[in-house]
Enzyme design. Sequence first.
Site, PDB file in Angstrom:
ATOM      1  N   TYR A 164       0.997  -1.229  -0.046  1.00  0.00           N
ATOM      2  CA  TYR A 164      -0.050   0.158  -0.110  1.00  0.00           C
ATOM      3  C   TYR A 164       0.824   1.282   0.019  1.00  0.00           C
ATOM      4  O   TYR A 164       0.485   2.229  -0.715  1.00  0.00           O
ATOM      5  CB  TYR A 164      -1.021  -0.019   1.199  1.00  0.00           C
ATOM      6  CG  TYR A 164      -2.280  -0.917   0.825  1.00  0.00           C
ATOM      7  CD1 TYR A 164      -2.344  -2.415   1.232  1.00  0.00           C
ATOM      8  CD2 TYR A 164      -3.373  -0.551   0.221  1.00  0.00           C
ATOM      9  CE1 TYR A 164      -3.286  -3.097   1.061  1.00  0.00           C
ATOM     10  CE2 TYR A 164      -4.212  -1.268  -0.261  1.00  0.00           C
ATOM     11  CZ  TYR A 164      -4.238  -2.634   0.109  1.00  0.00           C
ATOM     12  OH  TYR A 164      -5.525  -3.546  -0.303  1.00  0.00           O
ATOM     13  N   GLN A 188     -14.887   2.751  -7.720  1.00  0.00           N
ATOM     14  CA  GLN A 188     -14.146   1.613  -6.992  1.00  0.00           C
ATOM     15  C   GLN A 188     -12.675   1.903  -6.760  1.00  0.00           C
ATOM     16  O   GLN A 188     -12.223   1.184  -6.000  1.00  0.00           O
ATOM     17  CB  GLN A 188     -14.145   0.357  -7.924  1.00  0.00           C
ATOM     18  CG  GLN A 188     -15.489  -0.249  -8.239  1.00  0.00           C
ATOM     19  CD  GLN A 188     -15.697  -1.208  -9.351  1.00  0.00           C
ATOM     20  OE1 GLN A 188     -15.260  -2.314  -9.163  1.00  0.00           O
ATOM     21  NE2 GLN A 188     -15.910  -0.822 -10.527  1.00  0.00           N
ATOM     22  N   ASN A 189     -12.175   3.117  -7.166  1.00  0.00           N
ATOM     23  CA  ASN A 189     -10.916   3.459  -7.068  1.00  0.00           C
ATOM     24  C   ASN A 189     -10.488   4.026  -5.640  1.00  0.00           C
ATOM     25  O   ASN A 189     -11.497   4.787  -5.269  1.00  0.00           O
ATOM     26  CB  ASN A 189     -10.518   4.229  -8.072  1.00  0.00           C
ATOM     27  CG  ASN A 189     -10.836   3.975  -9.569  1.00  0.00           C
ATOM     28  OD1 ASN A 189     -10.744   2.573  -9.622  1.00  0.00           O
ATOM     29  ND2 ASN A 189     -10.694   4.362 -10.655  1.00  0.00           N
ATOM     30  N   HIS A 212     -14.875   1.648  -2.112  1.00  0.00           N
ATOM     31  CA  HIS A 212     -13.727   0.719  -1.454  1.00  0.00           C
ATOM     32  C   HIS A 212     -12.846   1.594  -0.646  1.00  0.00           C
ATOM     33  O   HIS A 212     -11.574   0.923  -0.388  1.00  0.00           O
ATOM     34  CB  HIS A 212     -13.079   0.081  -2.869  1.00  0.00           C
ATOM     35  CG  HIS A 212     -13.998  -0.774  -3.414  1.00  0.00           C
ATOM     36  ND1 HIS A 212     -13.694  -1.336  -4.702  1.00  0.00           N
ATOM     37  CD2 HIS A 212     -15.289  -1.455  -3.185  1.00  0.00           C
ATOM     38  CE1 HIS A 212     -14.904  -2.264  -5.190  1.00  0.00           C
ATOM     39  NE2 HIS A 212     -15.897  -2.049  -4.080  1.00  0.00           N
ATOM     40  N   CYS A 217      -0.376  -1.429  23.115  1.00  0.00           N
ATOM     41  CA  CYS A 217      -1.116  -2.611  23.194  1.00  0.00           C
ATOM     42  C   CYS A 217      -0.565  -3.196  21.771  1.00  0.00           C
ATOM     43  O   CYS A 217      -1.027  -4.530  21.367  1.00  0.00           O
ATOM     44  CB  CYS A 217      -2.666  -2.625  23.260  1.00  0.00           C
ATOM     45  SG  CYS A 217      -3.327  -1.880  21.684  1.00  0.00           S
ATOM     46  N   ALA A 240     -10.881   5.891 -21.412  1.00  0.00           N
ATOM     47  CA  ALA A 240     -11.581   7.081 -20.560  1.00  0.00           C
ATOM     48  C   ALA A 240     -11.015   8.435 -20.724  1.00  0.00           C
ATOM     49  O   ALA A 240     -11.955   9.168 -21.118  1.00  0.00           O
ATOM     50  CB  ALA A 240     -11.065   6.762 -19.100  1.00  0.00           C
TER      51      ALA A 240
HETATM   52  C1  BV8 Z   1     -18.129  -7.979   0.277  1.00  0.00           C
HETATM   53  C2  BV8 Z   1      -9.936  -1.895  -2.466  1.00  0.00           C
HETATM   54  C3  BV8 Z   1     -19.305  -9.408   2.010  1.00  0.00           C
HETATM   55  C4  BV8 Z   1      -8.634  -2.241  -1.992  1.00  0.00           C
HETATM   56  C5  BV8 Z   1     -11.207  -3.394  -3.626  1.00  0.00           C
HETATM   57  C6  BV8 Z   1     -21.017 -11.874  -5.755  1.00  0.00           C
HETATM   58  C7  BV8 Z   1     -20.385 -12.461  -6.914  1.00  0.00           C
HETATM   59  C8  BV8 Z   1     -19.307 -12.964  -6.684  1.00  0.00           C
HETATM   60  C9  BV8 Z   1     -18.241 -12.494  -5.682  1.00  0.00           C
HETATM   61  C10 BV8 Z   1     -18.712 -11.957  -4.781  1.00  0.00           C
HETATM   62  C11 BV8 Z   1     -20.290 -11.406  -4.905  1.00  0.00           C
HETATM   63  N1  BV8 Z   1     -20.399 -10.924  -3.769  1.00  0.00           N
HETATM   64  C12 BV8 Z   1     -19.193 -10.495  -2.852  1.00  0.00           C
HETATM   65  C13 BV8 Z   1     -18.295 -11.500  -3.813  1.00  0.00           C
HETATM   66  C14 BV8 Z   1     -16.871 -11.255  -3.253  1.00  0.00           C
HETATM   67  C15 BV8 Z   1     -15.878 -10.300  -3.464  1.00  0.00           C
HETATM   68  C16 BV8 Z   1     -15.887 -10.104  -5.001  1.00  0.00           C
HETATM   69  O1  BV8 Z   1     -16.613  -9.583  -5.712  1.00  0.00           O
HETATM   70  N2  BV8 Z   1     -14.950 -11.089  -5.434  1.00  0.00           N
HETATM   71  C17 BV8 Z   1     -14.720 -11.068  -7.036  1.00  0.00           C
HETATM   72  C18 BV8 Z   1     -13.167 -10.949  -7.282  1.00  0.00           C
HETATM   73  C19 BV8 Z   1     -14.971 -12.350  -7.672  1.00  0.00           C
HETATM   74  N3  BV8 Z   1     -16.429  -8.857  -3.142  1.00  0.00           N
HETATM   75  C20 BV8 Z   1     -16.185  -8.807  -1.843  1.00  0.00           C
HETATM   76  O2  BV8 Z   1     -15.379  -9.191  -1.209  1.00  0.00           O
HETATM   77  C21 BV8 Z   1     -16.686  -7.407  -1.361  1.00  0.00           C
HETATM   78  N4  BV8 Z   1     -17.147  -7.424   0.096  1.00  0.00           N
HETATM   79  O3  BV8 Z   1     -18.858  -8.817  -0.583  1.00  0.00           O
HETATM   80  O4  BV8 Z   1     -18.296  -8.038   1.589  1.00  0.00           O
HETATM   81  C22 BV8 Z   1     -19.848  -9.143   3.374  1.00  0.00           C
HETATM   82  C23 BV8 Z   1     -21.201  -9.010   3.494  1.00  0.00           C
HETATM   83  C24 BV8 Z   1     -21.598  -8.840   4.823  1.00  0.00           C
HETATM   84  C25 BV8 Z   1     -20.592  -8.611   5.751  1.00  0.00           C
HETATM   85  C26 BV8 Z   1     -19.242  -8.842   5.491  1.00  0.00           C
HETATM   86  C27 BV8 Z   1     -19.028  -8.835   4.476  1.00  0.00           C
HETATM   87  C28 BV8 Z   1     -15.483  -6.258  -1.347  1.00  0.00           C
HETATM   88  C29 BV8 Z   1     -15.071  -5.784  -2.832  1.00  0.00           C
HETATM   89  C30 BV8 Z   1     -13.789  -4.774  -2.512  1.00  0.00           C
HETATM   90  C31 BV8 Z   1     -12.587  -5.245  -2.485  1.00  0.00           C
HETATM   91  N5  BV8 Z   1     -11.748  -3.974  -2.536  1.00  0.00           N
HETATM   92  N6  BV8 Z   1     -10.498  -2.468  -3.553  1.00  0.00           N
HETATM   93  C32 BV8 Z   1      -7.301  -2.259  -2.639  1.00  0.00           C
HETATM   94  O5  BV8 Z   1      -7.859  -1.401  -3.732  1.00  0.00           O
HETATM   95  O6  BV8 Z   1      -6.514  -2.693  -2.367  1.00  0.00           O
HETATM   96  S1  BV8 Z   1     -11.634  -4.322  -5.078  1.00  0.00           S
HETATM   97  C33 BV8 Z   1     -10.470  -3.673  -6.404  1.00  0.00           C
HETATM   98  O7  BV8 Z   1     -10.387  -4.717  -7.380  1.00  0.00           O
HETATM   99  C34 BV8 Z   1     -10.990  -2.427  -6.957  1.00  0.00           C
HETATM  100  O8  BV8 Z   1     -11.434  -1.304  -6.124  1.00  0.00           O
HETATM  101  C35 BV8 Z   1     -11.892  -2.886  -7.850  1.00  0.00           C
HETATM  102  O9  BV8 Z   1     -13.152  -2.872  -7.296  1.00  0.00           O
HETATM  103  C36 BV8 Z   1     -11.458  -4.297  -8.371  1.00  0.00           C
HETATM  104  C37 BV8 Z   1     -10.635  -4.260  -9.696  1.00  0.00           C
HETATM  105  O10 BV8 Z   1     -11.507  -4.281 -10.592  1.00  0.00           O
HETATM  106  P1  BV8 Z   1     -11.422  -2.881 -11.873  1.00  0.00           P
HETATM  107  O11 BV8 Z   1     -11.573  -1.531 -10.929  1.00  0.00           O
HETATM  108  O12 BV8 Z   1     -12.423  -3.288 -12.736  1.00  0.00           O
HETATM  109  O13 BV8 Z   1     -10.098  -3.072 -12.229  1.00  0.00           O
HETATM  110  P2  BV8 Z   1      -9.537  -4.361 -13.155  1.00  0.00           P
HETATM  111  O14 BV8 Z   1      -8.193  -4.279 -13.298  1.00  0.00           O
HETATM  112  O15 BV8 Z   1     -10.249  -5.527 -12.856  1.00  0.00           O
HETATM  113  O16 BV8 Z   1      -9.923  -3.876 -14.811  1.00  0.00           O
HETATM  114  C38 BV8 Z   1      -9.566  -2.870 -15.378  1.00  0.00           C
HETATM  115  C39 BV8 Z   1     -10.585  -2.511 -16.532  1.00  0.00           C
HETATM  116  O17 BV8 Z   1     -10.110  -1.212 -17.153  1.00  0.00           O
HETATM  117  C40 BV8 Z   1     -10.443  -3.577 -17.570  1.00  0.00           C
HETATM  118  O18 BV8 Z   1     -11.610  -4.067 -18.036  1.00  0.00           O
HETATM  119  C41 BV8 Z   1      -9.488  -2.830 -18.658  1.00  0.00           C
HETATM  120  O19 BV8 Z   1      -9.941  -3.291 -20.221  1.00  0.00           O
HETATM  121  C42 BV8 Z   1      -9.970  -1.269 -18.514  1.00  0.00           C
HETATM  122  N7  BV8 Z   1      -9.058  -0.306 -19.158  1.00  0.00           N
HETATM  123  C43 BV8 Z   1      -7.860  -0.366 -19.164  1.00  0.00           C
HETATM  124  N8  BV8 Z   1      -7.275   0.687 -19.547  1.00  0.00           N
HETATM  125  C44 BV8 Z   1      -8.252   1.500 -19.742  1.00  0.00           C
HETATM  126  C45 BV8 Z   1      -9.391   0.745 -19.464  1.00  0.00           C
HETATM  127  N9  BV8 Z   1     -10.760   1.594 -19.383  1.00  0.00           N
HETATM  128  C46 BV8 Z   1     -10.733   2.707 -19.778  1.00  0.00           C
HETATM  129  N10 BV8 Z   1      -9.713   3.512 -20.106  1.00  0.00           N
HETATM  130  C47 BV8 Z   1      -8.514   3.033 -20.210  1.00  0.00           C
HETATM  131  N11 BV8 Z   1      -7.249   3.956 -20.513  1.00  0.00           N
END
Ligand code: BV8
Length: 239
Positions: free
Chosen positions: A66, A101-102, A119, A151, A229
């Site tokens: 981080y 989400q960022n 997030h 602690c 974007a």
């Molecule tokens: C929770 C912070 C429950 C930390 C992040 C339902 C179905 C399946 C799974 C689940 C579900 N519900 C919950 C889950 C589990 C899980 C989940 O979704 N897992 C996934 C992996 C399957 N969700 C959770 O755990 C969430 N919590 O459900 O809690 C609960 C309920 C009650 C009580 C207790 C608990 C929490 C989710 C949040 C996690 N934290 N970030 C950190 O940053 O370190 S998530 C993190 O990853 C980001 O914030 C973001 O959300 C994600 C990454 O995704 P993207 O942002 O889309 O980025 P990515 O790299 O994947 O894609 C980039 C895209 O951009 C690509 O498509 C690319 O083509 C495009 N691109 C590239 N260049 C460009 C572009 N687009 C435009 N212009 C460009 N130039």
Amino acid sequence: MNAEDARSWVRAARHIVLLSGAGMSAESGVPTFRDAQTGLWSNFRPEDLATEEAFRRDPSMVWNWYAMRRGMVLQVAPNAGHVAVAAFQQRHPGRLTVVTQNVDGLHQRAGSPGVLALHGNLSEDKWLDAPRACCEVAKLRAGSPPSCSTCGNLRRPAVVWFGEMLPLAQLAAAEEAAAACDLMLVVGTSGVVYPAAGLARCTPGRVVVLNPHASDLDDAADAVLRGTAAELLPVLLED
Ligand code: BV8
């Protein structure tokens, strides 16, 4: 459909939600979650590092990851996409809500008001365990991570880790905005992380995906614009 056609949807929309992911910041120089990790973290998937379990297993490795990301974000600036969104909001107050989400704060740095950061925020810390009377930020023991000098309670980044609940106020406001909008621009997200991606599946509004590559939300879209974007948003949001 091209950006020009989508512009007519923007003009006609009374309330717009912009749902953004890591791709929104890619042209600022912030790697996406899909991009390969570098250095110490090259053997880890972000999803494996961004968990409480990983942090408790190896606090300094996760803390330093981080810290590296924080350092990187301080070096970069909002791109033309962030700027176009903030400018549209200045010109049309209350007509567009940013839901992101960022954790990089670039929408906020571009001047976007009322950003719903689902997030969390990379630039803030909090206590790992519920703070005790001794846990005072003023009395931190230095370290990676810093800790309570009495602690040992650790400091952790104030971001939402996988398996953790999202901040309820932001999530409720985002769900409300998604339910009330007539257009949702889904920018730079792979659409695999929930509940954020679910907003694009539940909204009654038209959904336009902006992404140079295929995403998990293309099937939920009324239109898909293959581009970046910083290229598309200035065109789309121009009056
Ligand atoms: C929770 C912070 C429950 C930390 C992040 C339902 C179905 C399946 C799974 C689940 C579900 N519900 C919950 C889950 C589990 C899980 C989940 O979704 N897992 C996934 C992996 C399957 N969700 C959770 O755990 C969430 N919590 O459900 O809690 C609960 C309920 C009650 C009580 C207790 C608990 C929490 C989710 C949040 C996690 N934290 N970030 C950190 O940053 O370190 S998530 C993190 O990853 C980001 O914030 C973001 O959300 C994600 C990454 O995704 P993207 O942002 O889309 O980025 P990515 O790299 O994947 O894609 C980039 C895209 O951009 C690509 O498509 C690319 O083509 C495009 N691109 C590239 N260049 C460009 C572009 N687009 C435009 N212009 C460009 N130039």
